[in-house]
Design a protein around this motif. Structure first.
Motif, PDB file in Angstrom:
ATOM      1  N   PRO A   2       1.184   3.584 -14.778  1.00 46.79           N
ATOM      2  CA  PRO A   2       1.037   4.570 -14.346  1.00 46.79           C
ATOM      3  C   PRO A   2       1.557   4.769 -12.594  1.00 46.79           C
ATOM      4  O   PRO A   2       1.786   3.755 -11.917  1.00 46.79           O
ATOM      5  CB  PRO A   2      -0.319   4.748 -14.082  1.00 46.79           C
ATOM      6  N   ALA A   3       1.855   5.937 -12.004  1.00 50.73           N
ATOM      7  CA  ALA A   3       2.327   5.926 -10.793  1.00 50.73           C
ATOM      8  C   ALA A   3       1.379   5.349  -9.531  1.00 50.73           C
ATOM      9  O   ALA A   3       1.760   4.773  -8.338  1.00 50.73           O
ATOM     10  CB  ALA A   3       2.731   7.566 -10.344  1.00 50.73           C
ATOM     11  N   THR A   4       0.080   5.540  -9.743  1.00 44.50           N
ATOM     12  CA  THR A   4      -0.878   5.093  -8.774  1.00 44.50           C
ATOM     13  C   THR A   4      -0.887   3.586  -8.836  1.00 44.50           C
ATOM     14  O   THR A   4      -0.805   2.975  -7.722  1.00 44.50           O
ATOM     15  CB  THR A   4      -2.157   5.661  -8.948  1.00 44.50           C
ATOM     16  N   ALA A   5      -0.676   3.086  -9.793  1.00 47.90           N
ATOM     17  CA  ALA A   5      -0.469   1.572 -10.063  1.00 47.90           C
ATOM     18  C   ALA A   5       0.884   1.087  -9.535  1.00 47.90           C
ATOM     19  O   ALA A   5       0.400   0.098  -8.679  1.00 47.90           O
ATOM     20  CB  ALA A   5      -0.548   0.962 -11.596  1.00 47.90           C
ATOM     21  N   ARG A   6       1.804   1.648  -9.663  1.00 49.08           N
ATOM     22  CA  ARG A   6       3.160   1.226  -9.119  1.00 49.08           C
ATOM     23  C   ARG A   6       3.019   1.368  -7.372  1.00 49.08           C
ATOM     24  O   ARG A   6       3.478   0.407  -6.833  1.00 49.08           O
ATOM     25  CB  ARG A   6       4.231   2.218  -9.434  1.00 49.08           C
ATOM     26  N   PHE A   7       2.461   2.487  -7.186  1.00 46.79           N
ATOM     27  CA  PHE A   7       2.225   2.452  -5.438  1.00 46.79           C
ATOM     28  C   PHE A   7       1.338   1.703  -5.123  1.00 46.79           C
ATOM     29  O   PHE A   7       1.611   0.761  -4.059  1.00 46.79           O
ATOM     30  CB  PHE A   7       1.594   3.797  -5.360  1.00 46.79           C
ATOM     31  N   GLY A   8       0.252   1.222  -5.697  1.00 44.84           N
ATOM     32  CA  GLY A   8      -0.776   0.135  -5.279  1.00 44.84           C
ATOM     33  C   GLY A   8      -0.065  -1.142  -5.159  1.00 44.84           C
ATOM     34  O   GLY A   8       0.160  -1.978  -4.081  1.00 44.84           O
ATOM     35  N   LEU A  41      -4.816  -0.581  -1.872  1.00 45.00           N
ATOM     36  CA  LEU A  41      -5.242  -0.714  -3.294  1.00 45.00           C
ATOM     37  C   LEU A  41      -6.453   0.550  -3.648  1.00 45.00           C
ATOM     38  O   LEU A  41      -6.725   0.475  -4.798  1.00 45.00           O
ATOM     39  CB  LEU A  41      -5.830  -1.905  -3.609  1.00 45.00           C
ATOM     40  N   VAL A  42      -7.227   0.799  -2.764  1.00 43.54           N
ATOM     41  CA  VAL A  42      -8.140   1.829  -2.823  1.00 43.54           C
ATOM     42  C   VAL A  42      -7.895   3.082  -3.683  1.00 43.54           C
ATOM     43  O   VAL A  42      -8.557   3.463  -4.660  1.00 43.54           O
ATOM     44  CB  VAL A  42      -8.753   2.093  -1.526  1.00 43.54           C
ATOM     45  N   VAL A  43      -6.608   3.715  -3.408  1.00 43.27           N
ATOM     46  CA  VAL A  43      -6.304   4.946  -4.117  1.00 43.27           C
ATOM     47  C   VAL A  43      -6.112   4.650  -5.484  1.00 43.27           C
ATOM     48  O   VAL A  43      -6.623   5.270  -6.414  1.00 43.27           O
ATOM     49  CB  VAL A  43      -5.090   5.587  -3.448  1.00 43.27           C
TER      50      VAL A  43
END
Length: 163
Positions: A2-8, A41-43
Motif C-alpha cells: 500500500p502507498a502508506t506502507a511505501r511512504f513509511g 511511521l505514525v501515519v
C-alpha cells in the motif's frame, strides 16, 4: 505494498540518512536517532490499524476483541521494554557499563566508559578501560591520548589532595 506502507519505508530510511554512517563520522549510529525516523511511521501505522479495525468491525465483535487485546499487549510490552531501557540511561556510568556489557569489543564504547570513570575520579577503572581500548585497536590514537590525560588528571588530583 500500500502507498502508506511505501511512504513509511522510504521516509524512515530518509530520516536515518544523516546518521547511518554512509560517510564516516566520529559518532557511530545510535538508537536515539531512530526516534526522529520513527515519527514518520505514525501515519502508515495509524492507517494500517484503522484498516484492521474496520475489517474486524465488519466481521464481528470476537475479532475486534482479539485485535484490541493484541494491541494492548503490544503497548504493555513496549512500555515495559522502554522502562527497563530508561533505567539504564539514568547515569552516564550506567549507560556506558551497559554498552560495554552489550558490546565488549567495541573500541569507542571502552573509551567512553573510561572517560566517564575519569569524570568520577575512578582512576584505576578508567585506566583499565583505556588499556582495553588500546588492546582492541592498537593503531587508533584516541585511547592513547585519553590514557595520557587520565594519568595527568590523576597526578593533578593526587597533587591537590596531597597539599
Amino acid at each position: 505494498m500500500p502507498a502508506t506502507a511505501r511512504f513509511g519505508a522510504v521516509a524512515f530510511g530518509a530520516a536515518l540518512l544523516p546518521v547511518v554512517n554512509i560517510l564516516p563520522l566520529v559518532w557511530r549510529y545510535a538508537d536515539r536517532y531512530v526516534l526522529l525516523a520513527a515519527f514518520v511511521l505514525v501515519v502508515p501505522l495509524a492507517r494500517g490499524l484503522t484498516r484492521a479495525w474496520e475489517r474486524a468491525r465488519a466481521t464481528g465483535a470476537p475479532r475486534r476483541a482479539w485485535a484490541l487485546a493484541a494491541a494492548g499487549l503490544l503497548v504493555l510490552a513496549s512500555a515495559s521494554a522502554s522502562y527497563r531501557q530508561a533505567s539504564v540511561w539514568r547515569t552516564s556510568l550506567g549507560l556506558w557499563q551497559h554498552a560495554v556489557s552489550a558490546q565488549p569489543r567495541a573500541y569507542f564504547v571502552r573509551v567512553a566508559l573510561g572517560k566517564t570513570h575519569g569524570e568520577h575520579k575512578q582512576w584505576p577503572a578508567a585506566t583499565a578501560e583505556f588499556q582495553e581500548a588500546i588492546r582492541l585497536a592498537p593503531d587508533n590514537p584516541l585511547a592513547y591520548g585519553a590514557l595520557f590525560f587520565n594519568y595527568a588528571k590523576q597526578a593533578q588530583d593526587e597533587h591537590v589532595v596531597g597539599e
